[in-house]
Design a protein around this motif. Structure first.
Motif, short mmCIF file in Angstrom:
data_model
loop_
_atom_site.label_atom_id
_atom_site.label_comp_id
_atom_site.label_asym_id
_atom_site.label_seq_id
_atom_site.Cartn_x
_atom_site.Cartn_y
_atom_site.Cartn_z
N LEU A 121 30.96 -29.64 -126.96
CA LEU A 121 30.79 -28.50 -126.07
C LEU A 121 32.21 -28.48 -125.21
CD1 LEU A 121 27.30 -28.76 -124.65
CD2 LEU A 121 28.20 -27.34 -126.64
N GLN A 122 32.65 -27.39 -125.08
CA GLN A 122 33.92 -27.06 -124.05
C GLN A 122 33.52 -27.49 -122.53
OE1 GLN A 122 35.20 -23.29 -123.86
NE2 GLN A 122 34.61 -22.73 -126.08
N GLN A 123 34.51 -28.04 -121.85
CA GLN A 123 34.29 -28.81 -120.64
C GLN A 123 35.01 -28.43 -119.51
OE1 GLN A 123 34.47 -33.11 -121.01
NE2 GLN A 123 33.77 -32.88 -123.25
N ILE A 124 34.46 -28.10 -118.42
CA ILE A 124 35.14 -27.88 -117.23
C ILE A 124 34.99 -28.69 -115.96
CG2 ILE A 124 35.35 -25.22 -117.83
CD1 ILE A 124 33.13 -24.91 -115.75
N SER A 125 35.73 -28.74 -114.96
CA SER A 125 35.32 -29.58 -113.72
C SER A 125 35.30 -28.56 -112.43
CB SER A 125 36.37 -30.43 -113.56
OG SER A 125 36.25 -31.15 -112.39
#
Length: 256
Positions: A121-125
């Motif tokens: 899955l794509q990831q962000i913070s």
């Protein structure tokens, strides 16, 4: 050989425990345990429960996920040995926020417990969210205004149903209804009542046994900056304010 056989062998070896010692913990003979590990016999439900409890892992993962591919340092171990939640860790030690986009949404129901799926899955913070495990889910339909289709709801993982607060909004992952975003209430025995803010959609119930995951709403990521229409209460306030302004103007004109 089966996935279950490979899993219990991997767990036993990782725990550095002998077949005989594990059999003692399970209250069965070593010969009976060996048949489960070499795949010549299937473990009954009671033994599955004992194995899951002993290794602090869910039966679901024992039967459906290749444990050998899991780094156990990258898992969240939840209470009551109920489940182990796969997560992604950033280089600085913080948890990444995986984003379930519309493109991969269909596969989430079968991949939610699979570390390989979660890793894809794509990831962000979003550091301002604070502690807890967070994940982003796509909004679909118009049942929960002002959140519009195409935006992302970021939720914090809820470890048990007892933490659900009546009237708050949650992303719910269920066996029969898939992924939904609703306002929850616990006013039914062994079930949650799901409510839409759009009154066009009727309320319905979901049994506790159907629930796979619950994520509490934390924030919305969207692209729409349209002005929201006034509610009935806000419209009434506007009318009263306008009347107040008119009365003030009349008083000023009378004095002058």
């Amino acid at each position: 050989m089966s996935l279950f056989s490979d899993n219990i062998r991997a767990l036993r070896v990782k725990s550095k425990i002998s077949q005989e010692k594990l059999a003692e913990h399970l209250q069965i003979t070593r010969g009976r345990y060996v048949k489960y590990e070499d795949g010549t016999s299937e473990a009954p439900y009671e033994i599955l429960k004992k194995i899951a409890y002993h290794f602090h892992i869910s039966i679901d993962l024992l039967l459906s996920v290749d444990i050998r591919k899991i780094d156990f340092q990258d898992l969240i171990n939840l209470e009551n040995n109920r489940i182990i939640l796969p997560i992604q860790i950033e280089p600085n030690g913080d948890n990444s926020i995986e984003i379930v986009t519309q493109k991969v949404k269909a596969g989430y129901l079968s991949g939610y417990a699979d570390p390989e799926y979660i890793e894809s899955l794509q990831q962000i913070s979003l550091p301002f969210l604070g502690s807890g495990k967070h994940r982003g889910f796509p909004v679909e339909g118009d049942s929960m205004p002002p959140h519009e289709e195409g935006s992302i709801i970021v939720g914090r993982y809820v470890e048990n149903i007892g933490q659900v607060q009546d009237g708050k909004t949650y992303i719910l992952i269920t066996k029969n209804h898939g992924m939904v975003y609703k306002r929850l209430n616990k006013n039914k025995k062994n079930a949650l009542v799901l409510e839409s803010d759009n009154r066009f959609y009727p309320n319905y119930e979901v049994k506790f046994s159907e629930i796979l995951e619950i994520w509490e709403f934390q924030c919305n990521i969207g692209r729409n900056d349209n002005k929201q229409p006034l509610t009935e209460i806000e419209s009434l306030k506007e009318i009263l304010l306008e009347l107040k302004r008119e009365v003030s103007e009349i008083k000023e004109n009378t004095i002058n």
